[in-house]
Write an enzyme that holds these catalytic residues in place. Structure first.
Site, PDB file in Angstrom:
ATOM      1  N   GLU A  32       0.872  -1.167   0.000  1.00  0.00           N
ATOM      2  CA  GLU A  32       0.000   0.000   0.000  1.00  0.00           C
ATOM      3  C   GLU A  32       0.909   1.216   0.000  1.00  0.00           C
ATOM      4  OE1 GLU A  32      -2.080   2.850   2.311  1.00  0.00           O
ATOM      5  OE2 GLU A  32      -2.622   1.019   3.393  1.00  0.00           O
TER       6      GLU A  32
ATOM      7  N   CYS B  88      -2.833   8.162   4.193  1.00  0.00           N
ATOM      8  CA  CYS B  88      -2.723   7.557   2.864  1.00  0.00           C
ATOM      9  C   CYS B  88      -3.990   7.786   2.045  1.00  0.00           C
ATOM     10  CB  CYS B  88      -2.414   6.075   2.998  1.00  0.00           C
ATOM     11  SG  CYS B  88      -3.472   5.204   4.139  1.00  0.00           S
TER      12      CYS B  88
HETATM   13  P1  NDP Z   1       9.333   4.420   3.758  1.00  0.00           P
HETATM   14  O1  NDP Z   1       8.977   3.722   2.514  1.00  0.00           O
HETATM   15  O2  NDP Z   1      10.684   5.017   3.856  1.00  0.00           O
HETATM   16  O3  NDP Z   1       9.169   3.464   5.013  1.00  0.00           O
HETATM   17  C1  NDP Z   1       8.068   2.634   5.203  1.00  0.00           C
HETATM   18  C2  NDP Z   1       8.467   1.441   6.044  1.00  0.00           C
HETATM   19  O4  NDP Z   1       9.457   0.685   5.358  1.00  0.00           O
HETATM   20  C3  NDP Z   1       9.119   1.847   7.370  1.00  0.00           C
HETATM   21  O5  NDP Z   1       8.754   0.906   8.345  1.00  0.00           O
HETATM   22  C4  NDP Z   1      10.602   1.747   7.058  1.00  0.00           C
HETATM   23  O6  NDP Z   1      11.366   1.554   8.207  1.00  0.00           O
HETATM   24  C5  NDP Z   1      10.611   0.525   6.181  1.00  0.00           C
HETATM   25  N1  NDP Z   1      11.778   0.433   5.328  1.00  0.00           N
HETATM   26  C6  NDP Z   1      12.439   1.420   4.705  1.00  0.00           C
HETATM   27  N2  NDP Z   1      13.440   0.907   3.975  1.00  0.00           N
HETATM   28  C7  NDP Z   1      13.428  -0.430   4.167  1.00  0.00           C
HETATM   29  C8  NDP Z   1      14.227  -1.516   3.699  1.00  0.00           C
HETATM   30  N3  NDP Z   1      15.236  -1.325   2.892  1.00  0.00           N
HETATM   31  N4  NDP Z   1      13.913  -2.753   4.101  1.00  0.00           N
HETATM   32  C9  NDP Z   1      12.877  -2.982   4.928  1.00  0.00           C
HETATM   33  N5  NDP Z   1      12.100  -1.990   5.405  1.00  0.00           N
HETATM   34  C10 NDP Z   1      12.348  -0.735   5.023  1.00  0.00           C
HETATM   35  O7  NDP Z   1       8.218   5.465   3.998  1.00  0.00           O
HETATM   36  P2  NDP Z   1       8.042   6.531   5.166  1.00  0.00           P
HETATM   37  O8  NDP Z   1       7.231   5.904   6.230  1.00  0.00           O
HETATM   38  O9  NDP Z   1       9.326   7.181   5.565  1.00  0.00           O
HETATM   39  O10 NDP Z   1       7.239   7.582   4.342  1.00  0.00           O
HETATM   40  C11 NDP Z   1       7.820   8.179   3.218  1.00  0.00           C
HETATM   41  C12 NDP Z   1       6.771   8.581   2.236  1.00  0.00           C
HETATM   42  O11 NDP Z   1       5.927   7.467   1.905  1.00  0.00           O
HETATM   43  C13 NDP Z   1       5.807   9.603   2.763  1.00  0.00           C
HETATM   44  O12 NDP Z   1       6.327  10.885   2.672  1.00  0.00           O
HETATM   45  C14 NDP Z   1       4.645   9.388   1.850  1.00  0.00           C
HETATM   46  O13 NDP Z   1       4.828  10.049   0.653  1.00  0.00           O
HETATM   47  C15 NDP Z   1       4.647   7.905   1.614  1.00  0.00           C
HETATM   48  N6  NDP Z   1       3.703   7.196   2.470  1.00  0.00           N
HETATM   49  C16 NDP Z   1       2.601   6.694   1.910  1.00  0.00           C
HETATM   50  C17 NDP Z   1       1.663   6.047   2.664  1.00  0.00           C
HETATM   51  C18 NDP Z   1       0.493   5.448   2.037  1.00  0.00           C
HETATM   52  O14 NDP Z   1      -0.111   4.594   2.625  1.00  0.00           O
HETATM   53  N7  NDP Z   1       0.092   5.864   0.851  1.00  0.00           N
HETATM   54  C19 NDP Z   1       1.809   5.895   4.117  1.00  0.00           C
HETATM   55  C20 NDP Z   1       3.017   6.475   4.622  1.00  0.00           C
HETATM   56  C21 NDP Z   1       3.924   7.054   3.818  1.00  0.00           C
HETATM   57  P3  NDP Z   1      12.204   2.764   8.852  1.00  0.00           P
HETATM   58  O15 NDP Z   1      11.222   3.787   9.256  1.00  0.00           O
HETATM   59  O16 NDP Z   1      12.877   2.132  10.007  1.00  0.00           O
HETATM   60  O17 NDP Z   1      13.128   3.234   7.779  1.00  0.00           O
END
Ligand code: NDP
Length: 686
Positions: A263, A302
């Site tokens: 998602e 989201c």
């Molecule tokens: P990320 O994609 O950076 O992170 C989401 C999750 O993935 C976090 O738990 C993160 O952990 C984890 N993650 C990141 N890199 C890895 C990896 N290499 N391997 C395994 N897990 C990983 O998104 P953010 O939460 O920082 O949000 C960034 C952007 O995403 C927002 O600005 C927005 O644009 C979008 N977003 C969209 C959503 C939606 O549902 N449409 C919801 C939230 C965000 P960790 O935090 O420890 O890096």
């Protein structure tokens, strides 16, 4: 008051049955409103392979030994306990920047979702460990070889990688379905707000309600965990499309065909119908909804409305109305009384959003708000990640890819004008697949055209108007019973959707064999399986009743007098029962026929055992079909077979489903249905 006044606490992971700290110092996580350190996070040293194996072995085994109703009861107990502790979570939530109203969605919305899965599981799933899918497929003429699709729980572990915006709800909406399915899980919350998830997991584990290994937590990076996922595991991801794509193509996920639900970014749209001009209730509802979606959780949702699609002639009035409303919503300290919008989750996140607004400004102009001028209603503007709402207008949305591609994950939306409804739908579709779209209209034709046009590109479509204004759950609320997820850019995933979400963690298998074998596997009687007669089955309590217990009744003739008596008594004097000439002119009948409900009533009269006994009530019939006309003089006979037994947990009775087949003197089936009864567990009752 924030609870974070002392030294930041070290977050721990809960793996292999123990709370463990990372071996490094930890990365500080800061309060979104004050900048004060809240917690330190680090997962170095966690043995991820061992954690996955622990979950599969300990948790999976224990959960699979429970029935659906046992697991539903477990979720209910857990949800009720969490609700008792909710104030502790609210206090912790302040550091994420969430106001009380924002935190309500995350905390009580999340617990409510868990409780909804518990109650739907009790009502919609049987009290067994195998779930049937669809009807028996007969594969032979003599009913000696048939098939039944079944669902069984995956024997792996569900790994949930979550986003920062909903540290509680994001976890609870995912673990409800996997635990109900009988699959253990491991949560990896986004680091930024992991302290709240960690607190809730700590409290859940302490209740002792969940079996060992059913729930694990990693606070910090997942290290090499994904290298160890296997064929029976499932991974769900919520976050940015970039990370999602990276994880989806991870070698172990691809090579093991691991179920991967994503998602990600979603440029959700809301359409103002051509009929919803300024002055109508729909216009006002639309303004309220867009403003709400922009400011709840400071737009870090989201499902928030990113694209506001409106008739060109109304955009000026709309921009004015929205601008006025948004101008009254200044961000502030979430712990201060009256704050309507909190800060973004972090300074990094605010810089990210400001960058995205710049991208949008290449094709759109700001019509309300200024991203660089922070005006707070409370708190220190320099210490928190505050951002006032920003509304943009893009005059040529068909020539502006950025408004359909760039997700500014904050209080930001862009107005897009349209000239025809087709154009409005086309603009919404330019988002290349979104979680949700809404249309505000009081015109049925507009609603139909928009909903059908939007549906293939969206997981959910909400129609808003004056009729549902008071009861609508709104554009932005995912609900436990409804699909949450969307095609294309939204990730192609599907979560929740009631029992659909539970099945995501189960394998569907077609079982083929002789009916007696199918019944042995599923516990549900099917045509052709063993049946035994003897004592009237209505004289047996659940302690004695067996699947396949059968009653063949006496026969009863249906007469003209019976039909006329029934017609006059009930008032059902439909011509096919009363008028021979009209009945014969009907393509289905050769003469007057008996009422279907008369057949069902006579059947009950034939199979019932009238004395007080273990059968407590008849609560309905399922799948009733009248298959062959019954003419005057025909003789009816019933075969009633115990098909399915569902004892209720914590009750002195259970549900029994009976296969009821009514035949005529030529052995043709005239009616077929399931009779549903409540039966005492023991009789006489103690
Ligand atoms: P990320 O994609 O950076 O992170 C989401 C999750 O993935 C976090 O738990 C993160 O952990 C984890 N993650 C990141 N890199 C890895 C990896 N290499 N391997 C395994 N897990 C990983 O998104 P953010 O939460 O920082 O949000 C960034 C952007 O995403 C927002 O600005 C927005 O644009 C979008 N977003 C969209 C959503 C939606 O549902 N449409 C919801 C939230 C965000 P960790 O935090 O420890 O890096």
């Amino acid at each position: 008051m924030s609870v974070h006044t002392s030294a930041p606490r070290r977050l721990q992971s809960f793996v292999c049955g123990e709370w463990t700290s990372g071996t490094k110092d930890g990365v500080p996580l800061l309060n979104a409103a004050t900048g004060a350190p809240v917690a330190l996070i680090d997962s170095t040293g966690v043995d991820f392979a061992a954690a996955l194996e622990w979950g599969r072995d300990k948790g999976g085994r224990a959960l699979r030994a429970m029935s659906f109703h046992d697991r539903a009861g477990m979720l209910k107990a857990l949800g009720l306990k969490l609700m008792e502790m909710k104030e502790e979570f609210y206090a912790e939530s302040l550091a994420t920047g969430a106001t009380r109203a924002d935190a309500w969605i995350d905390i009580e919305g999340g617990i409510g979702t868990l409780l909804t899965f518990a109650s739907k599981g009790r009502r919609e799933l049987p009290n067994t460990r195998v779930l049937l899918d669809g009807d028996v497929e007969p594969l032979s003429k003599d009913a000696s070889f048939s098939a039944q699709h079944i669902y069984t729980p995956l024997q792996g572990i569900a790994i949930h990688i979550n986003a920062f915006n909903f540290p509680c709800w994001g976890m609870l909406e995912k673990i409800g379905p996997n635990l109900l399915a009988g699959v253990p899980c491991l949560i990896k919350p986004a680091s930024q707000t992991a302290y709240l998830t960690e607190l809730m997991v700590r409290r859940m584990i302490a209740t002792g309600i969940l079996p060992d290994g059913a729930l694990q937590l990693v606070s910090g990076s997942v290290g090499d965990m994904l290298d160890h996922v296997g064929v029976q595991d499932a991974v769900t991801f919520t976050g940015s499309a970039w990370t999602g794509r990276k994880l989806r193509t991870h070698k172990a996920i691809v090579e093991n065909s691991v179920r991967f639900t994503m998602e990600a970014d979603s440029l959700n749209a809301s359409i103002l119908g051509p009929d919803a001009a300024p002055g109508t209730e729909e216009f006002d509802l639309f303004v309220r909804e867009v403003a709400r979606e922009m400011t709840v959780k400071a737009g870090q949702k989201c499902t928030a409305i990113r694209r506001v699609i409106a008739p060109r002639s109304m955009t000026e009035a709309l921009a004015k109305a929205l601008g006025d409303r948004l101008g009254k919503t200044a961000p502030g300290d979430p712990s201060a009384e009256g704050t309507r919008m909190g800060p973004l989750a972090s300074f990094d996140q605010r810089e990210e959003v400001r960058g995205r607004i710049k991208d949008l400004q290449a094709v759109a102009e700001i019509v309300a708000g200024n991203p660089d001028d922070v005006r707070v209603s409370s708190g220190d503007a320099t210490k928190g990640a505050f951002l006032n709402p920003v509304l943009l207008y893009c005059d040529k949305p068909f020539a502006a890819d950025a408004v359909h591609d760039v997700e500014a994950f904050g209080p930001v939306s862009t107005i897009l004008p349209y000239d025809t409804l087709d154009e409005a739908v086309e603009l919404a579709r330019r988002g290349k697949g979104s979680l949700v779209a809404s249309v505000f209209t009081n015109d049925k034709a507009v609603a139909t055209e928009a909903a059908i046009g939007l549906a293939p590109f969206h997981g959910r479509v909400m129609i808003g108007n004056r009729l549902s204004a008071k009861t609508s759950t709104g554009h932005g609320s995912p609900l436990a019973g409804l699909v949450h997820g969307g095609p294309g850019r939204a990730g192609g995933g599907e979560e929740m959707g009631g029992m659909r979400g539970v099945k995501h963690y189960m394998q569907r298998t077609a079982i083929q064999g002789a009916p007696r074998m199918l019944t042995a596997v599923t516990g549900v009687w099917v045509e052709g399986a063993d049946a035994q007669s003897g004592v009237h089955p209505f004289r047996k309590s659940l302690a004695e009743l067996q699947i396949g217990d059968q009653l063949i009744t006496a026969a009863r003739k249906v007469t003209l007098e019976d039909v006329e008596h029934f017609a006059n008594f009930t008032g059902d004097t439909f011509y096919a029962h009363m008028n021979a000439e009209a009945a014969k002119a009907n393509p289905f009948f050769d003469d007057r026929v008996a009422h279907g409900y008369l057949i069902a009533s006579f059947a009950a009269g034939l199979f019932v055992e009238p004395n007080p006994g273990p059968v407590l009530a008849n609560y309905g019939v399922d799948n009733m079909r009248f298959l062959t006309p019954v003419y005057f003089g025909d003789t009816l006979q019933v075969r009633l077979t115990c098909k399915e037994i569902n004892p209720r947990a914590n009750a002195d009775h259970g549900e029994v489903r009976w296969d009821c087949q009514v035949t005529n003197q030529k052995a043709e089936v005239v009616a077929q249905y399931d009779v549903l009864t409540m039966v005492a567990k023991v009789w006489p009752t103690a």
